[in-house]
Design a protein around this motif. Structure first.
Motif: not given
Length: 410
Positions: A89-96
């Motif tokens: 979830l954090l990875r996907g949010a960081a990648l936009g």
């Protein structure tokens, strides 16, 4: 959880499954009133405190998740869910990635880990919870099959003659259809085998008819792997009952002979259609899809270890190269989204569920064999790992593994 709470939770899940089978679809394109109602019913079954404890990881410190010997899978499942929820979830949010795409990945994750939330809520219900879940899943699968037959204009005579369309919403892809296709005939056989009461024999007839409707739908739409797994599971169930009740061997042989005489052309035609579909489509570009995912994740160490996160898309050769947010197998999907660490967490969760299934196989072989075809399809071969009924079937398996009396002893 008290016994009353367990029974109320079972009723909520039955209502949710009936809504799912009667009005919803396996992969709804948007959140409608029906899907919202299903979600609220599931929330009513599991409560809100335990899901928050699981999502935060605090459940690892509570007695419900650790100390009971029959639920040693729970700590592994909670840890795996916590990792797979927050890191991608954090990875996907960081990648936009788009919020809608992230949500489309997080909801199926909750479905896949539904046992973590549902089993503690239903455990106090015991055998009643098992029968409620099994009955709800079976009715959902039967309703989905009937809806498919309606859109196919009730073309029963087309089985084995022509391949009928799946339809735009792919109702037959729901694991509950395959579950019902196996459980209903197995239950019919169990009712006959137990015998002794006329009501058991009378109940066996509609069970057999419902199973025939589901199996016929899978054959009509040429779901070759699902159909093959269903037949294999039913054959093993029949052999198990024949060993326990030797007198069943003759009725089984007579029934098989009558089926061959009455529907021989349809059976041969269905077999030929499955063979032709295999010749034309092979593995449906699954290997090309897996190769594309591997090529993508090995490009950077971060993608290899942690994946691209929830919401990630890929140019998928299985759908003509379109950039989509899914793949057709759980392995490639988890590698793309969660990387090697996520795959390890998911593998640990699934491995922890093997021993409960083995216990269920010893206590209730017909039910244990009935859950195998839909779970094999979902976890190994198909996108149905993202569907609600996959999580419910896993929950049923785990609740039933803790009970002493199974469906094979009506």
């Amino acid at each position: 959880m008290t016994v009353v709470a367990g029974r109320l939770g079972s009723l909520s899940m039955v209502a949710a499954l009936l809504l799912y089978g009667g009005l919803s679809v396996p992969a709804p394109p948007a959140l409608r009133g029906v899907e919202l109602s299903i979600g609220l019913l599931i929330l009513a079954a599991v409560g809100w405190k335990w899901p928050l404890a699981v999502a935060s990881g605090h459940a690892l410190r509570t007695p419900s998740g650790v100390v009971q010997p029959d639920v040693r899978w729970m700590p592994v499942a909670v840890a795996a869910f916590t990792w797979l929820l927050w890191v991608p979830l954090l990875r996907g949010a960081a990648l936009g990635w788009e919020a809608a795409d992230i949500l489309r990945d997080v909801v199926p994750l909750v479905f896949l880990f539904l046992p973590v939330l549902l089993v503690p809520a239903l455990r106090s219900g015991g055998d009643r919870a098992v029968r409620a879940l099994a009955g709800g899943l079976t009715m959902a699968g039967l309703l989905l099959a009937l809806r498919w037959w309606r859109q196919a204009d009730w073309g029963f005579g087309a089985i084995g003659r022509r391949a009928m369309a799946d339809g735009g919403v792919y109702l037959l892809n729901a694991p509950s259809v395959l579950f019902a296709a196996v459980l209903l005939p197995a239950l019919s056989l169990s009712l006959v085998a137990v015998g002794g009461r006329i009501r058991y024999w009378m109940a066996a007839i509609p069970c057999a008819a419902g199973g025939a409707l589901c199996l016929g739908a899978l054959a009509g739409a040429v779901h070759r792997t699902a159909l093959g797994l269903a037949v294999l599971s039913l054959a093993l169930t029949a052999l198990w009952w024949a060993r326990r009740r030797p007198w069943l061997a003759l009725p089984l042989l007579l029934g098989f002979g009558l089926l061959t005489v009455a529907g021989g052309d349809a059976l041969v035609g269905a077999w030929q259609q499955a063979a032709e579909k295999t010749r034309l489509t092979g593995a449906n570009a699954r290997w090309e899809e897996a190769a594309a995912v591997i090529d993508h994740v090995v490009a950077t160490p971060w993608a290899l270890l942690f994946g691209d996160g929830w919401g990630a898309r890929i140019a998928n050769p299985a759908v003509g190269g379109w950039r989509v947010s899914y793949t057709h197998t759980l392995a490639s999907y988890s590698l793309l989204k969660t990387g090697l660490f996520g795959m390890i967490a998911l593998g640990a969760y699934l491995a922890a569920l093997v021993w409960p299934w083995c216990r269920l196989l010893g206590a209730d072989p017909p039910l244990a064999l009935a859950v195998v075809p839909p779970l094999l399809m979902a976890l190994c071969l198909h996108t149905s790992f993202k569907y609600l009924d996959t999580g419910v079937i896993l929950s049923l398996m785990l609740v039933a593994a803790e009970c002493r009396k199974g469906l094979s002893a009506p």
